[in-house]
Structure formats: C-alpha cells, structure tokens
Enzyme design. Structure first.
Site, short mmCIF file in Angstrom:
data_model
loop_
_atom_site.label_atom_id
_atom_site.label_comp_id
_atom_site.label_asym_id
_atom_site.label_seq_id
_atom_site.Cartn_x
_atom_site.Cartn_y
_atom_site.Cartn_z
N GLY A 1 3.17 -3.28 3.13
CA GLY A 1 4.33 -4.37 3.34
C GLY A 1 3.58 -5.86 3.09
N ILE B 1 15.72 -7.15 -18.97
CA ILE B 1 15.81 -6.01 -19.94
C ILE B 1 17.19 -5.79 -20.44
CG2 ILE B 1 16.37 -3.43 -19.87
CD1 ILE B 1 13.45 -3.70 -19.51
N LEU C 1 -2.75 -1.88 -2.74
CA LEU C 1 -2.51 -2.90 -3.86
C LEU C 1 -2.81 -4.19 -3.09
CD1 LEU C 1 -1.26 -3.49 -6.59
CD2 LEU C 1 0.96 -3.62 -5.46
N ALA C 2 -4.04 -4.69 -3.61
CA ALA C 2 -4.46 -6.20 -3.02
C ALA C 2 -3.56 -7.28 -3.56
CB ALA C 2 -5.75 -6.22 -3.30
N CYS D 1 0.98 -1.21 0.11
CA CYS D 1 0.00 -0.10 0.02
C CYS D 1 0.83 1.15 -0.16
CB CYS D 1 -0.88 0.16 1.32
SG CYS D 1 -1.96 -1.53 1.41
N SER E 1 13.00 -10.33 -6.42
CA SER E 1 14.20 -9.82 -6.98
C SER E 1 15.34 -9.98 -6.34
CB SER E 1 14.13 -8.22 -6.91
OG SER E 1 15.34 -7.32 -6.98
#
Length: 640
Positions: A81, A303, A55-56, A2, A376
C-alpha cells in the site's frame, strides 16, 4: 506497493526447508505485483513464514526491503500500500525519540504499531493498505485491510495452517490447497458479475472485510476488530445533515480543499507519476487539480474505441488540450480485446465479469510504458451519486409514497403477461431498444417491497426470466445490512460496502498490478468519504444533474461546455464484439459439449441465449459474458 503472502502452521510440524520452499512459491506467484525486489522470512519454531514482492515507489533503497523487523525485534511486517500521512506520523515518532533507518512508509507503520498499538496506528493511517504483522512476543498474526478495501487481502485455513496473500494465486501456490468451489459464491457471481466479500470462489477462503483486522493466536483462534465502521460513518453523517444548514459556496470550498490536500499527498513518489483521464467528471476533476498543483505538464492516459457510442477518447483529448497535459491515448480494436481476454482469468484469480476490466487493463498497460504510479477518479460515482440507480431510487421513493404495493404489483404483473420476446416484437427497437428486457426490469422495480429489494434488482445482471444454472441458490447479500429511511442513502451505502470494493476497486487493483502499475484513488480519502455523507441530497443530484457538487469544483478549472455530456461509463461494445471478432472464442466456451462437461449450466437455456444474441434478439450479453469468463477462469485453473 507490493504483493504479500504468508502462512502460520499451528502444528509447528513443517521443517525449515519446506517452509522456505512453500513461502517462496507463494511469493513468486505475486511477482507481477512487485518486480523490483523480493524477500522471505520464517521462524520454524513459531511456524510462521512471510514473503513479499516489492514495487518500489518510495525509498528505493535497501532500507525499504521487506519483510521488515521492528527496531525492538518484536514485530515483523509484510505490507502492501501507500500511507499518505506517513511524514506526519514519522514526525510524531521522532518527537518520541525514535530514529528511522530509511524513509519508507513501511517502517512508519511498523514502528507506530510497536509504540502506539495496532488499532491506534491503523486508525491514524490515511491511505490504502493491507498487511500481515507477526508479533513474536505474543505469538500472534494480525491481518489488516484499509477502510475502503482499496488493497486486497485473502486468508483461510488449510488443515492446521493459516494462509494469507494479496491474491488468491498466492494461496493456490500452497501445496496442500484444496480447490473446492463455493456454490453460494458462484451464484452471487452470476447475479452480480463479482463475488462479494467475505466470500471467495473457494470454500473456507475469505476476503478480509474493509476497515477490519483479524488476530490469530498460535492455536488458530481468531479475534476480529472493526477500526472503521461504514454504518457508523454514514449514520453520523446523516444525523449532521439533518441538523445543519449547508451553504453551497462554503461547502464546495471545503470539498475542494480536501480534494487538493488528498491529491497533493498522493502526488508524492520517487518514481514517474501520471493519471487516467476518461473525460468524465471524476477523472477530469482529479486531473484538473493535479495539473494545477504541478509545475510541469502531467502525463494523462485514455482509451477509446472505434465503435461510435463507446469512444470517450475525444472527450478526454479535449480536456487534456485545455489543461495542457502530456496526453497519451490508445484506440482499441476488437483485436486488442482478443489479445488480452485469454489473460484475464490469470489476473483476476476468481470469476469476474465486469467487462470494463478489458479497457482498465489496457489503459494500465499504456500508462506503465512511461510511469509507475497513476491517479484514478474511481469512487466519485459511489460518493456523489453518479449512477442511474441513484436517480431511479430517488424517483421510486416518490412513487412508493403515493402508489401502494398492491397497485404496483398489478401493474408489474400486467407487464409480465407478455414475455420479453413478445415485447421485443411489439415495440420497435427504434422506439425502445431491447424493450422486453427494459420492461421486465421496470416491472420488477415496481414490484419491489423496499430499498433492499430495489437494489438487488438494479445491481443484478441476471434476468429473472432465465435460469441457466443447474443448481440455484437464493442469495441476498444485503439482507443483513443496514437500511436508511431514504432510498438513495441506502443504495449509496450498499455501493460503498459492496459494489465499490468488490467490483470497482478489485478491477482497478488487478488490472493495474498485472502490469506492475500502482493506481491511487484520491477521491476515496476517508476524510472525503466522511464529508460526502454529510452532504444534503440536493448537493449530489440537483435539477437532474448527478454529482452536482463535484461538477461545481470541476467548472472552476474547465469550462462547463467541455464536460457537459451524457454519462458513458467505462463500457465496451461487448454485444457487437461477441457477434463478430469474439464469436469464435465465445462459441468455443459455449459449445454444447463443453457445457455438458461443465455440469454447471442448463445447456439448452445457455445455447438459446447465445443464438438469440447472435440473431440480435433480447439483451443477453452480460449473462453470456459471465458464463464465458467463468469457463475461461475454470480452464485457467485447470492449467495452474
């Protein structure tokens, strides 16, 4: 995941309508961090207002909505978090008789704080987190940030009001915010390309330090508590290292076990998940283990660049093919970079000049098209000695032992008898590219008195021979920090507390959250951090190979020949682009008129740097990039 914001008005003079307006403005500025849901809560008599954008990722139902109030009504939380041991903590609370409404980790943190206390709770958490917790009984606001600083949290007082938020733009959205620049922070930015915590670009506004909580009472007095002290963790690890004999195989097995457990925990999500894959050791290790734990091909993203020497996409593709992942790649053109550069200041809030911010944003944008969460490999270099400066530190300690400072000064001063341009003319670039810059840096390294001074030189992006700022401030962010007997230990420690949270993790958080993507970093599980500091140095660098122990784990999944190559990092062909497709953009921000109006720079010095770079003389690209990003940031702030 969030974006959170809030304020505490110590005067209790703000009306309910104005409080709702202010918190709504602050929360709306973070919509990119949470496009799925929003919520605000305020209590006018207590002067407190909290907001979130969600952000669910876990518990997509309304039961995960924030701000969330504890079952006993005492606490209200806004939280950003992921807690990877939430299921275990949930079971402990259920054994104590608590019945949960949903299955979000927000509720676990909230109810754990209500039952076990805040310090006890945060000490048990395994994950990345930043939250604000309002205690309605004690009338106190508690701000908390995770151990490593994976998630950001800003705060500061404006008059009689305390503000906090996930990003500076939330604080800037408060009507009475005063944008007074911090000159010391600005000097640090031009030295390191980032602003080290607790400083921010603005006076009286701060980053909460990792592993720390701060408690504000209703009158504005604060109390700080450290629940995870990196200096103690490091010292305990070094003490154990000295007293224990380590066996290679059992130690490798133990690290692999922890990595598997960390990655398995971080695979949990109620939305699609993937991973960044550069083809380097760190990301390849994470992806290899992740794929071994998955019953289907995982999605991986990389990338690349058209320019030779910067393109790791082929390496990533080879690893992906061997592991049979569902691989996606994007080859960047200068036009791709140009399209995003104008947006960078908006995403990063304060001046930030690590140029790898460009590919980090673009690979995040690529991943977001098909997943909502990525893993990551960040943290591997800092924990397992992956940077060139770690090897340099080990070599310099040997040199210091037999070559006294007086002789090192003589050699360094002799090198400096000729300026950088002289050495560039004397030594062909085919023999030693950018000879003047490298020799000057070597001279400074030789003249350094101790590990702290050595690290300042190795980390600094500013040339000692160029003073392009009008107002110079001598800053040393490591002056008060601990120093250990071994140079490499000291430099790794400072990487852990400064470079990692304020550059690497800040970059990953802003770039990923700009496109509403959650990035998780399994190598930074605090249990892995603890183990890394117990390892003998020869398990980090052995026979000239960095991250030796991490490589041994990777070789269990991928043939050695596929990953043994020189380290590239996540750089971009910045110098070439500034001479070509970015030249007009650069000229606009470094024009003589603009620099004169800016009043921050020695105009003649900056223009000389620019002209020399265009002519292929010297190595000024990083300093020029810091100036360009500052001017771009300043323009964005004027339009905010």
């Amino acid at each position: 995941m969030c974006g959170i914001a809030g304020f505490l008005d110590f005067s209790r003079a703000t009306s309910s309508d104005l409080m709702k307006k202010q918190i709504s403005q602050m929360t709306a500025s973070l919509s990119h961090r949470g496009p799925d849901d929003e919520g605000i809560w305020n209590e006018v008599e207590q002067g407190i207002a909290l907001g979130m954008r969600r952000l669910a990722v876990q518990d997509l139902s309304p039961a995960g909505h924030q701000p969330m109030i504890s079952k006993d009504g005492r606490y209200v939380i806004v939280y950003n978090g992921e807690i990877y041991n939430a299921p275990e903590l949930r079971q402990l609370l259920e054994k104590e008789g608590f019945n949960f409404r949903g299955h979000s980790d927000t509720e676990v943190i909230l109810e754990a704080c209500a039952r076990w206390g805040i310090v006890d709770t945060v000490s048990r958490l395994n994950g990345m987190f930043a939250f604000g917790l309002w205690d309605q009984k004690e009338k106190k606001l508690i701000l908390v940030r995770d151990r490593l600083g994976i998630k950001p949290l800003y705060y500061g007082k404006i008059g009689k009001t305390l503000l906090f938020g996930s990003e500076l733009k939330a604080l800037l959205s408060y009507d009475k915010f005063e944008r007074k620049l911090n000159p010391e922070a600005l000097n640090n930015y031009f030295k390191y390309n980032f602003i080290p915590a607790p400083q921010t670009i603005y006076n009286d506004i701060y980053k909460l330090l990792p592993g720390t909580l701060i408690i504000f009472n209703e009158h504005g007095k604060d109390e700080r508590k450290v629940f995870w002290d990196p200096s103690k963790i490091v010292q305990e690890g070094l003490n154990l290292r000295e007293s224990k004999i380590y066996d290679d195989k059992s130690t490798i097995d133990e690290l692999e076990r922890l990595l598997k457990d960390s990655i398995k925990r971080q695979m949990i999500a109620d939305v699609p998940l993937g991973a960044f894959l550069s083809g380097g050791v760190d990301s390849s290790t994470v992806v290899s283990i992740l794929q071994s734990l998955s019953s289907s091909p995982i999605k991986t993203y990389s990338i690349g660049f058209e320019e030779e020497g910067f393109n790791e996409a082929e390496n990533a593709r080879i690893i992906a093919q061997y592991l049979k992942t569902d691989h996606h790649e994007l080859i960047l053109t200068p036009q791709d970079a140009t399209s995003v550069i104008s947006q960078l200041p908006k995403y990063f809030d304060e001046p930030f000049a690590d140029a790898s911010q460009i590919p980090t944003y673009l690979v995040s944008n690529l991943a977001r098209k098909s997943v909502k969460v990525v893993l990551s490999g960040d943290g591997g270099d800092e924990l397992f000695a992956g940077y060139n400066r770690h090897r340099i530190a080990a070599r310099m300690q040997k040199i210091y032992s037999f070559l006294p400072l007086v002789f090192r000064n003589i050699i360094g001063n002799s090198i400096k008898l000729g300026n950088e341009d002289f050495w560039d003319r004397m030594i062909p670039s085919s023999l030693l590219p950018q000879a003047g810059d490298k020799l000057y840096k070597f001279a400074n390294i030789l003249k350094s008195k101790d590990a702290k001074e050595l690290y300042e030189i190795l980390l600094s992006q500013r040339k000692t021979s160029t003073n392009f700022l009008r107002n110079q401030h001598n800053t040393n962010i490591f002056q008060s920090e601990n120093q250990f007997s071994n140079f490499m230990d000291s430099i790794q420690y400072w990487d852990l507390i400064k470079y990692l949270p304020d550059d690497i993790l800040a970059k990953v958080d802003r770039a990923s959250m700009a496109v509403s993507l959650e990035a998780r970093v399994p190598l930074l599980d605090h249990r892995i951090v603890d183990l890394a500091w117990k390892l003998p140095l020869n398990m980090k660098i052995r026979d000239g190979s960095t991250k030796w122990i991490l490589r041994q784990i990777l070789y269990r999944y991928v043939p050695k020949g596929l990953v043994e190559r020189p380290k590239m990092g996540f750089g971009i062909p910045l110098g070439k682009w500034l001479k070509g497709p970015l030249r007009d953009w650069g000229e606009e921000f470094i024009s003589e008129n603009r620099l004169e109006n800016s009043a921050f720079f020695e105009v003649k010095q900056v223009r000389q740097m620019w002209q020399k770079h265009l002519q292929g003389q010297g190595n000024y690209q990083h300093q020029l990039w810091s100036i360009l990003m500052f001017e771009a940031w300043k323009e964005d702030q004027e339009n905010f």
